[in-house]
Design an enzyme around this catalytic site. Sequence first.
Site, mmCIF file in Angstrom:
data_model
loop_
_atom_site.group_PDB
_atom_site.id
_atom_site.type_symbol
_atom_site.label_atom_id
_atom_site.label_comp_id
_atom_site.label_asym_id
_atom_site.label_seq_id
_atom_site.Cartn_x
_atom_site.Cartn_y
_atom_site.Cartn_z
ATOM 1 N N LYS A 1 0.850 -1.203 0.000
ATOM 2 C CA LYS A 1 0.000 0.000 0.000
ATOM 3 C C LYS A 1 0.887 1.254 0.000
ATOM 4 C CE LYS A 1 -1.732 1.673 4.011
ATOM 5 N NZ LYS A 1 -1.452 3.104 4.251
ATOM 6 N N ASN A 2 1.910 1.248 0.851
ATOM 7 C CA ASN A 2 2.698 2.475 1.025
ATOM 8 C C ASN A 2 3.715 2.710 -0.072
ATOM 9 O OD1 ASN A 2 1.143 2.896 3.215
ATOM 10 N ND2 ASN A 2 2.697 2.332 4.730
ATOM 11 N N ARG B 1 -5.938 9.744 4.242
ATOM 12 C CA ARG B 1 -5.000 10.601 4.962
ATOM 13 C C ARG B 1 -3.822 10.980 4.076
ATOM 14 N NH1 ARG B 1 -2.531 14.075 6.845
ATOM 15 N NH2 ARG B 1 -0.599 12.991 6.553
ATOM 16 N N CYS C 1 -5.835 12.151 11.962
ATOM 17 C CA CYS C 1 -6.360 10.840 11.581
ATOM 18 C C CYS C 1 -6.375 10.028 12.879
ATOM 19 C CB CYS C 1 -5.497 10.193 10.515
ATOM 20 S SG CYS C 1 -4.007 9.483 11.198
ATOM 21 N N ARG D 1 -1.856 14.908 11.819
ATOM 22 C CA ARG D 1 -0.966 14.497 10.724
ATOM 23 C C ARG D 1 -0.556 15.756 9.966
ATOM 24 N NH1 ARG D 1 -1.636 8.973 9.488
ATOM 25 N NH2 ARG D 1 0.022 9.100 7.960
ATOM 26 N N PRO D 2 0.296 16.592 10.565
ATOM 27 C CA PRO D 2 0.689 17.855 9.934
ATOM 28 C C PRO D 2 1.444 17.602 8.634
ATOM 29 C CG PRO D 2 2.123 17.370 11.784
ATOM 30 C CD PRO D 2 1.029 16.337 11.803
ATOM 31 N N ILE D 3 1.476 18.641 7.790
ATOM 32 C CA ILE D 3 2.270 18.526 6.551
ATOM 33 C C ILE D 3 3.230 19.715 6.444
ATOM 34 C CG2 ILE D 3 0.548 17.139 5.290
ATOM 35 C CD1 ILE D 3 -0.189 19.746 3.767
ATOM 36 N N ASP D 4 3.641 20.217 7.604
ATOM 37 C CA ASP D 4 4.541 21.378 7.604
ATOM 38 C C ASP D 4 5.850 21.104 6.869
ATOM 39 O OD1 ASP D 4 4.683 19.633 9.952
ATOM 40 O OD2 ASP D 4 6.423 20.831 10.501
ATOM 41 N N LEU D 5 6.341 19.863 6.968
ATOM 42 C CA LEU D 5 7.606 19.526 6.294
ATOM 43 C C LEU D 5 7.420 19.496 4.779
ATOM 44 C CD1 LEU D 5 8.790 16.673 8.697
ATOM 45 C CD2 LEU D 5 9.507 19.070 8.706
ATOM 46 N N ASP E 1 4.390 0.856 12.036
ATOM 47 C CA ASP E 1 3.166 0.175 11.583
ATOM 48 C C ASP E 1 3.102 -1.259 12.073
ATOM 49 O OD1 ASP E 1 3.302 1.753 8.301
ATOM 50 O OD2 ASP E 1 2.675 2.491 10.258
ATOM 51 N N ILE F 1 7.117 7.408 16.707
ATOM 52 C CA ILE F 1 6.794 8.084 15.446
ATOM 53 C C ILE F 1 5.472 8.849 15.512
ATOM 54 C CG2 ILE F 1 6.426 7.756 12.957
ATOM 55 C CD1 ILE F 1 9.311 7.155 13.831
ATOM 56 N N ARG G 1 -8.522 -0.688 4.367
ATOM 57 C CA ARG G 1 -7.663 0.345 3.780
ATOM 58 C C ARG G 1 -6.310 -0.253 3.366
ATOM 59 N NH1 ARG G 1 -6.189 4.692 7.323
ATOM 60 N NH2 ARG G 1 -4.873 4.991 5.515
HETATM 61 C C1 EPZ Z 1 3.907 6.997 6.021
HETATM 62 O O1 EPZ Z 1 3.074 7.997 6.601
HETATM 63 C C2 EPZ Z 1 3.045 5.741 5.950
HETATM 64 N N1 EPZ Z 1 1.888 5.996 5.096
HETATM 65 C C3 EPZ Z 1 2.574 5.353 7.356
HETATM 66 O O2 EPZ Z 1 1.849 4.133 7.240
HETATM 67 C C4 EPZ Z 1 3.811 5.107 8.218
HETATM 68 O O3 EPZ Z 1 3.394 4.813 9.530
HETATM 69 C C5 EPZ Z 1 4.689 6.362 8.221
HETATM 70 O O4 EPZ Z 1 5.032 6.727 6.869
HETATM 71 C C6 EPZ Z 1 5.980 6.155 9.001
HETATM 72 O O5 EPZ Z 1 6.691 5.096 8.444
HETATM 73 C C7 EPZ Z 1 2.058 5.961 3.750
HETATM 74 O O6 EPZ Z 1 3.153 5.736 3.258
HETATM 75 C C8 EPZ Z 1 0.849 6.180 2.915
HETATM 76 P P1 EPZ Z 1 5.750 10.533 8.098
HETATM 77 P P2 EPZ Z 1 3.555 9.552 6.594
HETATM 78 O O7 EPZ Z 1 5.587 11.749 7.268
HETATM 79 O O8 EPZ Z 1 4.261 9.842 5.339
HETATM 80 C C9 EPZ Z 1 5.270 13.769 11.529
HETATM 81 C C10 EPZ Z 1 0.067 2.656 7.604
HETATM 82 O O9 EPZ Z 1 -0.386 2.109 8.611
HETATM 83 N N2 EPZ Z 1 5.228 14.753 10.424
HETATM 84 O O10 EPZ Z 1 7.048 9.783 8.049
HETATM 85 O O11 EPZ Z 1 2.393 10.370 6.979
HETATM 86 C C11 EPZ Z 1 4.000 12.914 11.559
HETATM 87 O O12 EPZ Z 1 2.974 13.592 12.255
HETATM 88 C C12 EPZ Z 1 0.467 4.127 7.634
HETATM 89 O O13 EPZ Z 1 0.251 2.085 6.507
HETATM 90 C C13 EPZ Z 1 5.251 16.096 10.723
HETATM 91 O O14 EPZ Z 1 5.303 16.488 11.881
HETATM 92 O O15 EPZ Z 1 4.595 9.499 7.811
HETATM 93 C C14 EPZ Z 1 4.456 11.670 12.273
HETATM 94 O O16 EPZ Z 1 4.422 11.894 13.667
HETATM 95 C C15 EPZ Z 1 0.223 4.741 9.007
HETATM 96 N N3 EPZ Z 1 5.193 16.991 9.703
HETATM 97 C C16 EPZ Z 1 5.904 11.519 11.812
HETATM 98 O O17 EPZ Z 1 6.306 12.816 11.308
HETATM 99 C C17 EPZ Z 1 5.123 16.598 8.389
HETATM 100 O O18 EPZ Z 1 5.091 17.472 7.490
HETATM 101 C C18 EPZ Z 1 6.087 10.488 10.707
HETATM 102 O O19 EPZ Z 1 5.361 10.942 9.606
HETATM 103 C C19 EPZ Z 1 5.094 15.216 8.107
HETATM 104 C C20 EPZ Z 1 5.150 14.312 9.140
#
Ligand code: EPZ
Length: 417
Positions: free
Chosen positions: A22-23, A92, A116, A121-125, A306, A328, A398
């Site tokens: 999926k990811n 999400r 979620c 689930r911020p997207i600031d980065l 995960d 995480i 999902r």
């Molecule tokens: C991906 O989510 C995966 N989803 C998640 O899988 C997985 O848990 C996660 O990576 C970590 O490995 C998909 O690939 C679709 P991150 P993503 O950005 O990209 C914070 C599942 O069960 N953050 O690495 O959203 C965030 O809040 C799902 O299959 C910011 O603060 O993960 C989190 O605490 C769940 N600002 C941490 O970083 C940002 O701009 C990790 O997020 C982005 C993220």
Amino acid sequence: MPDIIVEGKNKLNGKIKVQGSKNAVLPIIAASILIDGKTVINNCPDLSDVKASMKILEYLGAKCFYKNNCLIIDASNIKGCSIPEKLMREMRSSSLFLGAILSRMEMAVICSPGGCELGPRPIDLHIKALKELGAETKEQNGNISFKLNGGIIGNNIHLSFPSVGATENVIIAAALGNGTTTLNNAAKEPEIVDLANFLNKAGARIKGAGSDRVVIEGVKRLNPIEYSVCFDRIVAATYISAAAICGGDIVLNGVNIGQLSSVVSVYEEAGCLFSAKNKDLRIIAPKKLKSVSTVRSLTYPGFPTDAGPLLISSLTVAKGTSIFVENIFENRFRYIDELKRLGASIKTEGKVAVIEGVSRLCGAKCYATDLRGGAALVVAGLGAEGVTQIGKTCYIKRGYENIVKDLSSLGAKIKEA
Ligand code: EPZ
């Protein structure tokens, strides 16, 4: 959506093929927006998140066709640049479409992503990185709009945290950019390597995916291609935990054991035996698992967040007490209250969960709280005496193509009702 009914304490035996990731497929679907023509994606898992991605692509003007794990996308006539709130909320990870829409349309509008089931689930980065690639952003009425003046401009970017999604958005946005982008402190997950392999096959010039420094040399265009998605390592971890909790002996086909080493080593400590041959991974579980030393979720190649719910579920009946630290996500323990309905003895404090092994779990009615938490309830049901009924299985759909069919084929007494 029907509930899942599990009659526990049946040993698992047999062999199953692990579904596509999926990811990995979600960012690849997003990246298909960059290709002015047809993309054929094989080994594409049949998931509600894939269906949601297809809806977003069709809303933008692409044509999608899905049959027998093959997704065909024709992005020739993409015209749209905004993702409506309803579709953003449905999935999400729709923020993954940002880089592709921006690169293709030179503008993108999304609604501010809600939280979620795992917390905010911020997207600031993502936003900071896209601004460094030349985007101007504006937040208004709950929407965030991005605008380019003259295309993506290659740049040196440093992520303050190796975010998987932000890494993927930068790679996708920079693939057709002007000049070269160097991404430092990039996430190293295998799904990012799959995305880079997909884009390079289409003519992109991406080096270093899988390391913390990725260099993307922008090219003029990408060509239509056919690509097969890698295996889903979290689904593999799910079936390892299923075998572990009920003393099974199973073979997972189509896996790359190198990508599961952090998971395998914890289950070896718990008493499971593993053997790998080509793309087959055999797991022989002991009658009773042993507790393990503290496990911490980390970015790849650390123990995957995960897989945490699945590990915790299997350790509920281990001999002794184990500790899991979730580093995480802020709120990833919501499913634990549901595990307690089956008799699990788990205490949580902040990001720490203390799992005290009990002699047995007893089947009960419970509800999925999120994707992996829902799968953890299925695993617990396999190890519980009596019948467990799991509601809100839409979460599980999902990420799992057919968890009931897969586990049934291994001898589990499980059905939908
Ligand atoms: C991906 O989510 C995966 N989803 C998640 O899988 C997985 O848990 C996660 O990576 C970590 O490995 C998909 O690939 C679709 P991150 P993503 O950005 O990209 C914070 C599942 O069960 N953050 O690495 O959203 C965030 O809040 C799902 O299959 C910011 O603060 O993960 C989190 O605490 C769940 N600002 C941490 O970083 C940002 O701009 C990790 O997020 C982005 C993220």
